[in-house]
Design a protein around this motif. Structure first.
Motif, PDB file in Angstrom:
ATOM      1  N   ASN A  21      -5.129 -37.078  69.542  1.00 39.17           N
ATOM      2  CA  ASN A  21      -5.448 -36.338  68.689  1.00 39.17           C
ATOM      3  C   ASN A  21      -5.485 -37.351  67.648  1.00 39.17           C
ATOM      4  OD1 ASN A  21      -5.180 -34.169  69.595  1.00 39.17           O
ATOM      5  ND2 ASN A  21      -3.325 -34.040  69.732  1.00 39.17           N
ATOM      6  N   MET A  22      -5.750 -39.141  68.318  1.00 34.49           N
ATOM      7  CA  MET A  22      -5.908 -40.288  67.024  1.00 34.49           C
ATOM      8  C   MET A  22      -7.838 -40.660  66.916  1.00 34.49           C
ATOM      9  SD  MET A  22      -3.292 -42.824  67.688  1.00 34.49           S
ATOM     10  CE  MET A  22      -3.403 -43.766  66.417  1.00 34.49           C
ATOM     11  N   PRO A  23      -8.289 -40.450  65.885  1.00 38.27           N
ATOM     12  CA  PRO A  23     -10.162 -40.597  65.889  1.00 38.27           C
ATOM     13  C   PRO A  23      -9.412 -42.536  66.878  1.00 38.27           C
ATOM     14  CG  PRO A  23      -8.558 -39.942  63.646  1.00 38.27           C
ATOM     15  CD  PRO A  23      -7.775 -40.264  64.989  1.00 38.27           C
ATOM     16  N   GLU A  24     -10.832 -42.166  67.695  1.00 40.44           N
ATOM     17  CA  GLU A  24     -10.727 -43.717  67.827  1.00 40.44           C
ATOM     18  C   GLU A  24     -10.498 -44.696  66.989  1.00 40.44           C
ATOM     19  OE1 GLU A  24     -11.592 -46.054  70.957  1.00 40.44           O
ATOM     20  OE2 GLU A  24     -11.582 -44.026  71.002  1.00 40.44           O
ATOM     21  N   SER A  25     -11.389 -44.578  65.616  1.00 40.55           N
ATOM     22  CA  SER A  25     -11.335 -45.803  64.711  1.00 40.55           C
ATOM     23  C   SER A  25      -9.591 -45.998  64.592  1.00 40.55           C
ATOM     24  CB  SER A  25     -11.217 -45.436  63.295  1.00 40.55           C
ATOM     25  OG  SER A  25     -11.128 -43.726  62.920  1.00 40.55           O
ATOM     26  N   GLU A  26      -8.715 -45.249  63.951  1.00 39.73           N
ATOM     27  CA  GLU A  26      -7.151 -45.354  64.389  1.00 39.73           C
ATOM     28  C   GLU A  26      -6.655 -45.960  66.034  1.00 39.73           C
ATOM     29  OE1 GLU A  26      -4.945 -42.301  62.558  1.00 39.73           O
ATOM     30  OE2 GLU A  26      -6.742 -41.622  61.351  1.00 39.73           O
ATOM     31  N   ARG A  27      -7.460 -45.902  66.711  1.00 44.43           N
ATOM     32  CA  ARG A  27      -7.308 -46.162  67.814  1.00 44.43           C
ATOM     33  C   ARG A  27      -6.781 -47.170  68.213  1.00 44.43           C
ATOM     34  NH1 ARG A  27      -8.740 -42.418  72.606  1.00 44.43           N
ATOM     35  NH2 ARG A  27      -7.474 -40.633  72.198  1.00 44.43           N
ATOM     36  N   LYS A  28      -8.023 -48.004  67.864  1.00 43.77           N
ATOM     37  CA  LYS A  28      -8.591 -49.391  67.760  1.00 43.77           C
ATOM     38  C   LYS A  28      -7.581 -50.200  66.605  1.00 43.77           C
ATOM     39  CE  LYS A  28     -13.055 -49.030  69.350  1.00 43.77           C
ATOM     40  NZ  LYS A  28     -14.419 -48.993  69.488  1.00 43.77           N
ATOM     41  N   ALA A  29      -7.790 -49.660  65.452  1.00 46.49           N
ATOM     42  CA  ALA A  29      -6.547 -49.847  64.354  1.00 46.49           C
ATOM     43  C   ALA A  29      -4.841 -50.726  65.630  1.00 46.49           C
ATOM     44  CB  ALA A  29      -6.818 -49.897  63.439  1.00 46.49           C
ATOM     45  N   TYR A  30      -4.460 -49.556  65.432  1.00 47.89           N
ATOM     46  CA  TYR A  30      -3.298 -49.460  66.375  1.00 47.89           C
ATOM     47  C   TYR A  30      -3.597 -50.420  67.115  1.00 47.89           C
ATOM     48  CZ  TYR A  30       0.897 -48.542  68.860  1.00 47.89           C
ATOM     49  OH  TYR A  30       2.787 -49.044  69.158  1.00 47.89           O
ATOM     50  N   LEU A  31      -4.399 -50.814  68.231  1.00 49.37           N
ATOM     51  CA  LEU A  31      -4.713 -51.987  69.344  1.00 49.37           C
ATOM     52  C   LEU A  31      -4.137 -53.577  68.346  1.00 49.37           C
ATOM     53  CD1 LEU A  31      -6.141 -50.169  71.961  1.00 49.37           C
ATOM     54  CD2 LEU A  31      -3.713 -50.789  72.333  1.00 49.37           C
ATOM     55  N   ASN A  32      -5.340 -53.583  67.917  1.00 50.36           N
ATOM     56  CA  ASN A  32      -5.048 -55.121  67.048  1.00 50.36           C
ATOM     57  C   ASN A  32      -4.377 -54.767  66.417  1.00 50.36           C
ATOM     58  OD1 ASN A  32      -8.406 -54.715  67.782  1.00 50.36           O
ATOM     59  ND2 ASN A  32      -8.604 -53.949  65.797  1.00 50.36           N
ATOM     60  N   LYS A  33      -3.585 -54.179  66.098  1.00 52.28           N
ATOM     61  CA  LYS A  33      -1.983 -54.642  65.067  1.00 52.28           C
ATOM     62  C   LYS A  33      -0.629 -55.323  65.769  1.00 52.28           C
ATOM     63  CE  LYS A  33       0.726 -53.826  60.895  1.00 52.28           C
ATOM     64  NZ  LYS A  33       0.560 -53.053  59.943  1.00 52.28           N
ATOM     65  N   TYR A  34      -0.956 -53.507  66.951  1.00 54.89           N
ATOM     66  CA  TYR A  34       0.039 -54.199  68.253  1.00 54.89           C
ATOM     67  C   TYR A  34       0.040 -54.348  69.647  1.00 54.89           C
ATOM     68  CZ  TYR A  34       2.138 -51.760  63.787  1.00 54.89           C
ATOM     69  OH  TYR A  34       2.955 -51.524  62.051  1.00 54.89           O
ATOM     70  N   GLN A  35      -0.613 -54.334  69.765  1.00 52.87           N
ATOM     71  CA  GLN A  35      -0.838 -54.312  71.015  1.00 52.87           C
ATOM     72  C   GLN A  35      -0.376 -55.551  72.029  1.00 52.87           C
ATOM     73  OE1 GLN A  35      -2.631 -52.371  73.456  1.00 52.87           O
ATOM     74  NE2 GLN A  35      -1.509 -53.518  75.340  1.00 52.87           N
ATOM     75  N   GLU A  36      -0.731 -56.832  71.006  1.00 53.77           N
ATOM     76  CA  GLU A  36       0.315 -58.382  71.232  1.00 53.77           C
ATOM     77  C   GLU A  36       1.821 -57.833  71.768  1.00 53.77           C
ATOM     78  OE1 GLU A  36       0.342 -61.879  72.531  1.00 53.77           O
ATOM     79  OE2 GLU A  36      -2.179 -60.663  72.566  1.00 53.77           O
ATOM     80  N   PRO A  37       2.353 -57.909  70.140  1.00 56.05           N
ATOM     81  CA  PRO A  37       3.964 -57.289  70.427  1.00 56.05           C
ATOM     82  C   PRO A  37       4.542 -56.971  71.531  1.00 56.05           C
ATOM     83  CG  PRO A  37       2.774 -57.568  68.439  1.00 56.05           C
ATOM     84  CD  PRO A  37       1.959 -56.778  68.830  1.00 56.05           C
ATOM     85  N   PHE A  38       4.033 -55.647  71.608  1.00 58.03           N
ATOM     86  CA  PHE A  38       4.519 -54.364  72.829  1.00 58.03           C
ATOM     87  C   PHE A  38       4.093 -55.053  74.468  1.00 58.03           C
ATOM     88  CE2 PHE A  38       3.744 -51.130  69.765  1.00 58.03           C
ATOM     89  CZ  PHE A  38       5.477 -50.778  70.281  1.00 58.03           C
ATOM     90  N   ASN A  39       2.983 -55.924  74.156  1.00 59.57           N
ATOM     91  CA  ASN A  39       2.846 -56.815  75.257  1.00 59.57           C
ATOM     92  C   ASN A  39       3.691 -58.052  75.824  1.00 59.57           C
ATOM     93  OD1 ASN A  39       0.473 -55.390  76.489  1.00 59.57           O
ATOM     94  ND2 ASN A  39      -0.860 -56.766  76.228  1.00 59.57           N
ATOM     95  N   LEU A  40       4.976 -57.760  74.933  1.00 55.96           N
ATOM     96  CA  LEU A  40       5.340 -59.571  75.328  1.00 55.96           C
ATOM     97  C   LEU A  40       6.703 -58.972  75.141  1.00 55.96           C
ATOM     98  CD1 LEU A  40       4.907 -61.622  71.803  1.00 55.96           C
ATOM     99  CD2 LEU A  40       4.073 -62.253  74.181  1.00 55.96           C
ATOM    100  N   ALA A  41       6.885 -57.948  75.309  1.00 59.78           N
ATOM    101  CA  ALA A  41       8.655 -56.801  74.855  1.00 59.78           C
ATOM    102  C   ALA A  41       8.250 -56.242  75.891  1.00 59.78           C
ATOM    103  CB  ALA A  41       8.684 -56.126  74.179  1.00 59.78           C
ATOM    104  N   LYS A  42       7.196 -56.060  77.266  1.00 58.01           N
ATOM    105  CA  LYS A  42       6.972 -55.184  78.475  1.00 58.01           C
ATOM    106  C   LYS A  42       8.016 -56.448  79.359  1.00 58.01           C
ATOM    107  CE  LYS A  42       2.595 -52.289  77.933  1.00 58.01           C
ATOM    108  NZ  LYS A  42       1.043 -52.873  78.399  1.00 58.01           N
ATOM    109  N   GLY A  43       8.207 -55.436  80.525  1.00 60.80           N
ATOM    110  CA  GLY A  43       9.418 -56.043  81.094  1.00 60.80           C
ATOM    111  C   GLY A  43       8.569 -56.042  82.673  1.00 60.80           C
ATOM    112  N   LYS A  44       8.930 -57.901  82.710  1.00 62.58           N
ATOM    113  CA  LYS A  44       8.286 -58.291  83.937  1.00 62.58           C
ATOM    114  C   LYS A  44       9.573 -58.783  85.258  1.00 62.58           C
ATOM    115  CE  LYS A  44       4.482 -60.705  81.165  1.00 62.58           C
ATOM    116  NZ  LYS A  44       4.430 -59.527  80.472  1.00 62.58           N
ATOM    117  N   LEU A  45       8.790 -58.453  86.256  1.00 66.35           N
ATOM    118  CA  LEU A  45       9.337 -58.886  87.467  1.00 66.35           C
ATOM    119  C   LEU A  45       9.770 -60.282  87.636  1.00 66.35           C
ATOM    120  CD1 LEU A  45      10.918 -58.082  90.123  1.00 66.35           C
ATOM    121  CD2 LEU A  45       8.963 -58.772  91.466  1.00 66.35           C
ATOM    122  N   PRO A  46      11.330 -61.453  86.936  1.00 68.67           N
ATOM    123  CA  PRO A  46      11.652 -62.078  87.209  1.00 68.67           C
ATOM    124  C   PRO A  46      10.970 -62.708  88.634  1.00 68.67           C
ATOM    125  CG  PRO A  46      13.370 -61.199  86.635  1.00 68.67           C
ATOM    126  CD  PRO A  46      12.134 -59.622  86.860  1.00 68.67           C
TER     127      PRO A  46
END
Length: 94
Positions: A21-46
């Motif tokens: 339900n989010m407008p595309e502009s809000e999706r892009k703004a969210y990803l620009n701000k938070y995508q990098e930190p969440f990628n760092l926190a994702k579990g990776k296989l040791p």
């Protein structure tokens, strides 16, 4: 790290519900701000775990299936039944 992962999981659950339900502009703004930190926190296989999986397959102690589609449990035989997309049995395991 555990607290960070919990925040990420909770946020993902909320976003899964709201994202559609989010407008595309809000999706892009969210990803620009938070995508990098969440990628760092994702579990990776040791690396140690990845090496153990590869070694297990090399020794024949582990079978990696590439065409599995579903896994069902048979209460009567107490086995897990793995089937491909054509519902053909690939493997049974206790």
């Amino acid at each position: 790290m555990t607290k960070t992962e919990r925040i990420g999981v909770s946020t993902t659950r909320i976003l899964t519900f709201l994202w559609q339900n989010m407008p595309e502009s809000e999706r892009k703004a969210y990803l620009n701000k938070y995508q990098e930190p969440f990628n760092l926190a994702k579990g990776k296989l040791p690396m140690k775990s990845a090496e153990a999986i590869i070694e297990g397959e090399d020794r024949g102690q582990l079978t990696i299936l590439k065409d599995d589609e579903t896994v069902d449990y048979d209460d009567n035989s107490r086995e897990y039944i793995m089937e491909n997309e054509n519902n053909e049995e690939i493997l049974r395991a206790e």
